[in-house]
Design a protein around this motif. Structure first.
Motif, PDB file in Angstrom:
ATOM      1  N   GLU A 118       0.822  -1.197   0.000  1.00  0.00           N
ATOM      2  CA  GLU A 118       0.000   0.000   0.000  1.00  0.00           C
ATOM      3  C   GLU A 118       0.869   1.265   0.000  1.00  0.00           C
ATOM      4  OE1 GLU A 118       0.050  -2.627   2.024  1.00  0.00           O
ATOM      5  OE2 GLU A 118      -0.697  -2.151   4.027  1.00  0.00           O
ATOM      6  N   PHE A 119       0.329   2.379  -0.486  1.00  0.00           N
ATOM      7  CA  PHE A 119       1.095   3.600  -0.725  1.00  0.00           C
ATOM      8  C   PHE A 119       1.167   4.480   0.528  1.00  0.00           C
ATOM      9  CE2 PHE A 119      -0.648   3.347  -5.334  1.00  0.00           C
ATOM     10  CZ  PHE A 119       0.174   2.257  -5.591  1.00  0.00           C
ATOM     11  N   SER A 182      -0.203   7.141   7.359  1.00  0.00           N
ATOM     12  CA  SER A 182      -1.387   6.497   7.914  1.00  0.00           C
ATOM     13  C   SER A 182      -1.024   5.794   9.214  1.00  0.00           C
ATOM     14  CB  SER A 182      -1.983   5.517   6.905  1.00  0.00           C
ATOM     15  OG  SER A 182      -3.255   5.075   7.324  1.00  0.00           O
ATOM     16  N   ALA A 183      -1.971   5.028   9.743  1.00  0.00           N
ATOM     17  CA  ALA A 183      -1.755   4.358  11.033  1.00  0.00           C
ATOM     18  C   ALA A 183      -2.388   2.984  11.009  1.00  0.00           C
ATOM     19  CB  ALA A 183      -2.350   5.187  12.170  1.00  0.00           C
ATOM     20  N   LYS A 184      -1.781   2.089  11.768  1.00  0.00           N
ATOM     21  CA  LYS A 184      -2.301   0.736  11.944  1.00  0.00           C
ATOM     22  C   LYS A 184      -1.898   0.241  13.320  1.00  0.00           C
ATOM     23  CE  LYS A 184      -0.661  -2.563   9.268  1.00  0.00           C
ATOM     24  NZ  LYS A 184      -0.484  -3.432   8.079  1.00  0.00           N
ATOM     25  N   PRO A 210     -10.600   0.489   4.681  1.00  0.00           N
ATOM     26  CA  PRO A 210     -10.335   0.127   6.075  1.00  0.00           C
ATOM     27  C   PRO A 210      -9.570  -1.180   6.166  1.00  0.00           C
ATOM     28  CG  PRO A 210     -12.557  -0.500   5.505  1.00  0.00           C
ATOM     29  CD  PRO A 210     -11.982   0.183   4.291  1.00  0.00           C
ATOM     30  N   GLN A 211      -8.739  -1.301   7.194  1.00  0.00           N
ATOM     31  CA  GLN A 211      -8.035  -2.550   7.481  1.00  0.00           C
ATOM     32  C   GLN A 211      -8.500  -3.056   8.848  1.00  0.00           C
ATOM     33  OE1 GLN A 211      -4.206  -0.592   7.020  1.00  0.00           O
ATOM     34  NE2 GLN A 211      -3.731  -1.877   5.258  1.00  0.00           N
ATOM     35  N   VAL A 325      -5.886   1.999   8.302  1.00  0.00           N
ATOM     36  CA  VAL A 325      -6.400   2.528   7.037  1.00  0.00           C
ATOM     37  C   VAL A 325      -5.317   2.366   5.981  1.00  0.00           C
ATOM     38  CG1 VAL A 325      -7.177   4.577   5.782  1.00  0.00           C
ATOM     39  CG2 VAL A 325      -7.961   4.181   8.133  1.00  0.00           C
ATOM     40  N   GLY A 326      -5.669   1.716   4.870  1.00  0.00           N
ATOM     41  CA  GLY A 326      -4.746   1.533   3.760  1.00  0.00           C
ATOM     42  C   GLY A 326      -5.128   2.423   2.586  1.00  0.00           C
TER      43      GLY A 326
END
Length: 384
Positions: A118-119, A182-184, A210-211, A325-326
């Protein structure tokens, strides 16, 4: 003094002789966490005493039901006994998130091992992931200026990848720093089987998704389990519209072939984008099936034959809940779909990041007014 000792001894002697005085039966074993348990080691449902268990690993108040069905669920952090149907984890994000004990905040660039490439750069930054009004907020943020993508990015302080190239990046040739921050987050404990409920408002906007998923502790596992997945584009059409009004759940294979990738997912169409409102997304993961629910109503079930299909062997092992979020990548937006505006990159093109970045004025405007934010109200995991 002697009289006090005699009274205590007398009380203990009477209690041992008549355990019913304390609400016990002969053979009950006292547990420091959950009160009386039966001879098989599970909680005795006759007690009405509330367990003294940390909130992150808590069970509901025991009922008066004398039965306790041993669960199939197994936890890597098994500090207490629990029965089928018990709540084994919950988080309503009331505590300050930067000191949270239940989650690991990811920090790395998915540019080396993928699988989806993912970017984004996932960053432990309280401007990207934070708590607000009792919700956990994921706020993907574009890098608009060329100076932000043409230089270097150092995530080594707190990097969660073991690969140096995913922790530190310096531009070479046409390669760019990922155009989105982003964040995960990932749950600290693993588990096998369970009922997972996530109450959330999904993100919207072109090329965003969404992830909310279960990821294997084995990084080479060929799939992940989707709890909630919906592309943020208003329209993404091939044989049907697979944009923001279509929900997916189930097993997502790590493959470039879009038909094979989604083969073991179920979908649910809607008259409006799923990101318009907060909903409850549920996966019931059992040894022989994965059941999917939206706001408590079942919309799909996937049958699993672990013993006779080696592809499913990872489902015998532990998974963890991951929230994030991807954006973009090489798998989530396959070729051959119609979208307005047109998809700005080709998955197999080595200049995919540059082409995505060059189209930022188009896709970024669809993220405005907070549409790209994902809000998570709560997470609950039950034993099955």
């Amino acid at each position: 003094m002697y009289l006090g000792v005699i009274c205590i001894v007398s009380f203990l002697t009477s209690t041992l002789a008549h355990p019913g005085l304390l609400g016990l039966d002969l053979g009950d074993i006292l547990s420091p966490l959950v009160g009386p348990v039966t001879n098989d080691g599970y909680p005795d449902r006759r007690t009405t005493q509330e367990p003294n268990i940390p909130k992150e690993l808590s069970s509901p108040k025991p009922t008066t039901d004398r039965s306790c069905i041993p669960p199939k669920t197994k936890l890597t952090t098994n500090t207490f006994k629990y029965c089928k149907g018990d709540l084994v984890f919950s988080d309503d994000f009331e505590k300050p998130f930067n000191n949270h004990q239940s989650w690991d905040i990811e920090q790395y660039m998915p540019i080396e091992e993928g699988p989806d490439f993912e970017f984004v750069s996932y960053e432990n930054d309280d401007r990207i992931v934070y708590k607000k009004n009792g919700r956990l907020i994921f706020n993907p943020t574009p890098r608009f200026n060329e100076s932000e993508v043409f230089g270097e990015l150092d995530l080594r302080n707190g990097c969660t990848s073991i690969l140096p190239s995913e922790c530190y990046f310096k531009r070479i040739s046409t390669q760019l720093i990922p155009p989105v921050r982003s964040a995960k987050i990932t749950n600290k404990f693993g588990f096998t089987y369970g009922k997972i409920e996530v109450k959330a408002k999904l993100p919207q906007g072109d090329w965003i998704y969404p992830q909310i998923q279960l990821v294997s502790d084995n990084k080479y596992a060929p799939f992940k389990i989707l709890v909630a997945y919906s592309r943020g584009n208003n329209h993404y059409v091939k044989n049907r519209d697979e944009g923001s009004s279509l929900l997916f759940g189930g097993i997502l294979w790590n493959t470039e072939n879009s038909d094979s990738r989604m083969k073991l997912t179920e979908s649910r169409p809607s008259l409006e984008p799923y990101g318009n409102k907060t909903h409850t997304y549920t996966v019931i993961w059992e040894p022989d099936s994965i059941t999917l629910l939206f706001n408590g109503e079942e919309y799909g079930r996937i049958l699993i034959d672990i013993d006779n299909d080696e592809r499913f062997y990872p489902l015998k092992r532990t998974f963890r809940l991951s929230l994030g979020v991807g954006v973009g990548g090489i798998h989530d937006f396959p070729e051959g779909y119609i979208s307005i505006p047109k998809k700005p990159w080709v998955n197999a093109d080595r200049n995919q990041l540059k082409n995505f970045f060059d189209a930022r004025t188009e896709w970024a405007k669809t993220w405005s007014m907070g549409r790209s934010i994902m809000e998570v109200d709560s997470v609950k995991i039950y034993a099955v």
